[in-house]
Design a protein around this motif. Structure first.
Motif, PDB file in Angstrom:
ATOM      1  N   GLU A  43       0.825  -1.216   0.000  1.00 50.94           N
ATOM      2  CA  GLU A  43       0.000   0.000   0.000  1.00 50.94           C
ATOM      3  C   GLU A  43       0.854   1.259   0.000  1.00 50.94           C
ATOM      4  OE1 GLU A  43      -3.609   2.120   2.517  1.00 50.94           O
ATOM      5  OE2 GLU A  43      -3.309  -0.046   2.625  1.00 50.94           O
ATOM      6  N   GLN A  44       1.895   1.289   0.823  1.00 56.14           N
ATOM      7  CA  GLN A  44       2.728   2.482   0.845  1.00 56.14           C
ATOM      8  C   GLN A  44       3.526   2.618  -0.450  1.00 56.14           C
ATOM      9  OE1 GLN A  44       6.328   1.958   3.709  1.00 56.14           O
ATOM     10  NE2 GLN A  44       4.695   0.690   4.565  1.00 56.14           N
ATOM     11  N   LEU A  45       3.894   1.512  -1.066  1.00 52.22           N
ATOM     12  CA  LEU A  45       4.577   1.584  -2.358  1.00 52.22           C
ATOM     13  C   LEU A  45       3.610   2.038  -3.453  1.00 52.22           C
ATOM     14  CD1 LEU A  45       6.747  -1.618  -2.019  1.00 52.22           C
ATOM     15  CD2 LEU A  45       7.624   0.713  -2.265  1.00 52.22           C
ATOM     16  N   PHE A  46       2.354   1.630  -3.327  1.00 52.78           N
ATOM     17  CA  PHE A  46       1.335   2.130  -4.253  1.00 52.78           C
ATOM     18  C   PHE A  46       1.251   3.647  -4.168  1.00 52.78           C
ATOM     19  CE2 PHE A  46      -3.049   3.691  -4.537  1.00 52.78           C
ATOM     20  CZ  PHE A  46      -3.307   3.443  -5.881  1.00 52.78           C
ATOM     21  N   ARG A  47       1.230   4.204  -2.956  1.00 52.15           N
ATOM     22  CA  ARG A  47       1.179   5.661  -2.796  1.00 52.15           C
ATOM     23  C   ARG A  47       2.441   6.317  -3.365  1.00 52.15           C
ATOM     24  NH1 ARG A  47      -0.834   4.217   2.402  1.00 52.15           N
ATOM     25  NH2 ARG A  47       1.166   4.783   3.347  1.00 52.15           N
ATOM     26  N   PHE A  48       3.574   5.656  -3.164  1.00 54.05           N
ATOM     27  CA  PHE A  48       4.839   6.161  -3.707  1.00 54.05           C
ATOM     28  C   PHE A  48       4.739   6.317  -5.223  1.00 54.05           C
ATOM     29  CE2 PHE A  48       8.955   5.293  -5.650  1.00 54.05           C
ATOM     30  CZ  PHE A  48       9.834   6.091  -4.926  1.00 54.05           C
ATOM     31  N   PHE A  49       4.245   5.279  -5.885  1.00 55.78           N
ATOM     32  CA  PHE A  49       4.114   5.326  -7.345  1.00 55.78           C
ATOM     33  C   PHE A  49       3.043   6.326  -7.781  1.00 55.78           C
ATOM     34  CE2 PHE A  49       5.823   0.819  -7.266  1.00 55.78           C
ATOM     35  CZ  PHE A  49       7.023   1.148  -7.875  1.00 55.78           C
ATOM     36  N   ARG A  56      -3.728   6.022 -10.887  1.00 52.24           N
ATOM     37  CA  ARG A  56      -3.961   4.827 -10.074  1.00 52.24           C
ATOM     38  C   ARG A  56      -3.585   3.558 -10.823  1.00 52.24           C
ATOM     39  NH1 ARG A  56      -7.045   3.188  -5.774  1.00 52.24           N
ATOM     40  NH2 ARG A  56      -7.746   5.333  -5.438  1.00 52.24           N
ATOM     41  N   GLU A  57      -4.003   3.463 -12.086  1.00 52.59           N
ATOM     42  CA  GLU A  57      -3.770   2.224 -12.829  1.00 52.59           C
ATOM     43  C   GLU A  57      -2.283   1.938 -13.007  1.00 52.59           C
ATOM     44  OE1 GLU A  57      -4.977   0.123 -17.100  1.00 52.59           O
ATOM     45  OE2 GLU A  57      -5.926   2.003 -16.463  1.00 52.59           O
ATOM     46  N   ILE A  58      -1.533   2.957 -13.389  1.00 49.21           N
ATOM     47  CA  ILE A  58      -0.098   2.734 -13.601  1.00 49.21           C
ATOM     48  C   ILE A  58       0.591   2.450 -12.270  1.00 49.21           C
ATOM     49  CG2 ILE A  58       0.568   5.186 -13.444  1.00 49.21           C
ATOM     50  CD1 ILE A  58       2.632   4.589 -15.621  1.00 49.21           C
ATOM     51  N   ALA A  59       0.117   3.075 -11.181  1.00 48.43           N
ATOM     52  CA  ALA A  59       0.697   2.810  -9.864  1.00 48.43           C
ATOM     53  C   ALA A  59       0.468   1.350  -9.464  1.00 48.43           C
ATOM     54  CB  ALA A  59       0.089   3.751  -8.825  1.00 48.43           C
ATOM     55  N   GLU A  60      -0.732   0.858  -9.710  1.00 47.81           N
ATOM     56  CA  GLU A  60      -1.029  -0.539  -9.389  1.00 47.81           C
ATOM     57  C   GLU A  60      -0.176  -1.488 -10.233  1.00 47.81           C
ATOM     58  OE1 GLU A  60      -5.204  -0.660 -10.070  1.00 47.81           O
ATOM     59  OE2 GLU A  60      -5.718   0.002  -8.039  1.00 47.81           O
ATOM     60  N   ASP A  61      -0.018  -1.141 -11.517  1.00 44.09           N
ATOM     61  CA  ASP A  61       0.812  -1.976 -12.400  1.00 44.09           C
ATOM     62  C   ASP A  61       2.259  -2.017 -11.926  1.00 44.09           C
ATOM     63  OD1 ASP A  61      -1.369  -2.521 -13.968  1.00 44.09           O
ATOM     64  OD2 ASP A  61      -0.866  -1.057 -15.526  1.00 44.09           O
ATOM     65  N   LEU A  62       2.764  -0.852 -11.483  1.00 45.00           N
ATOM     66  CA  LEU A  62       4.160  -0.781 -11.049  1.00 45.00           C
ATOM     67  C   LEU A  62       4.377  -1.548  -9.741  1.00 45.00           C
ATOM     68  CD1 LEU A  62       5.069   2.904 -11.976  1.00 45.00           C
ATOM     69  CD2 LEU A  62       5.935   0.809 -13.042  1.00 45.00           C
TER      70      LEU A  62
END
Length: 198
Positions: A43-49, A56-62
């Motif tokens: 979750e915190q890495l998702f926020r980082f991205f 949101r979509e690219i963050a989830e993919d990353l």
């Protein structure tokens, strides 16, 4: 989905294995330990991205790409080193690769109130724009140190691991970043102090 995880913390709750224990288990090929790492940090890495890629979509993919790479390269993990720092180093490399492929016209750190879906009014938007511009104007390493400290919650020794510099250098960059931001955002000092940025 990374954004749906419910807990991510560098300090495990009572009775939970430490990062070092989890890494040792992953090195033995234990997938349950890897899943625990995923739910602890995704979750915190998702926020980082999301803050860096503004999507949101690219963050989830990353996030998915990051953990896939970590699993493939699990032999490189070291129980004696900070797992959080290792993950953020890998995340930073993915952001750099992504920005090289699709360079944005303008890059600035995105500041969003946590757990808020309200659209900002024009005044708040302008304030955020000023803060983003001030952060973006910092020299690269100062900006990275500031953002990793204030937005990602990393400690100085973890930032030192991520950026591969000494803790003393991290302290110097942070001090200089804070001084420059206080000067350039003097009129917003009260608001920024409320947000805890400076």
């Amino acid at each position: 989905m990374a954004s749906q995880t419910t807990r991510s913390s560098a300090q495990p709750p009572d009775g939970q294995p430490s990062d070092a224990d989890l890494v040792a288990a992953v090195l033995k090929g234990q997938t349950h330990a890897f899943k625990t790492i995923y739910f602890r940090y995704s979750e915190q890495l998702f926020r980082f991205f999301w803050r860096r890629m503004n999507g949101r979509e690219i963050a989830e993919d990353l996030v998915q790409e990051l953990f896939a790479k970590v699993w493939r390269n699990r032999a490189n993990l070291d129980p004696g080193q900070s797992l959080k720092a290792y993950l953020y180093q890998a995340a930073g490399n993915l952001v750099i690769d992504q920005l090289r492929k699709n360079p944005p016209e303008r890059y600035a750190q995105e500041i969003r109130p946590e757990h808020s879906s309200e659209e900002p009014d024009e005044g708040r938007f302008q304030v955020r724009e000023q803060i983003q511009a001030a952060i973006a104007s910092l020299p690269e390493t100062q900006r990275k140190v500031f953002c990793l400290s204030r937005f990602e919650g990393l400690k100085y020794h973890e930032i030192a691991d991520v950026l591969e510099i000494s803790v003393k250098t991290v302290e110097t960059h942070m001090s200089r970043a804070l001084k420059k931001l206080r000067q350039s955002l003097r009129s917003l000092t009260t608001l920024i102090l409320f947000w805890g940025l400076l």
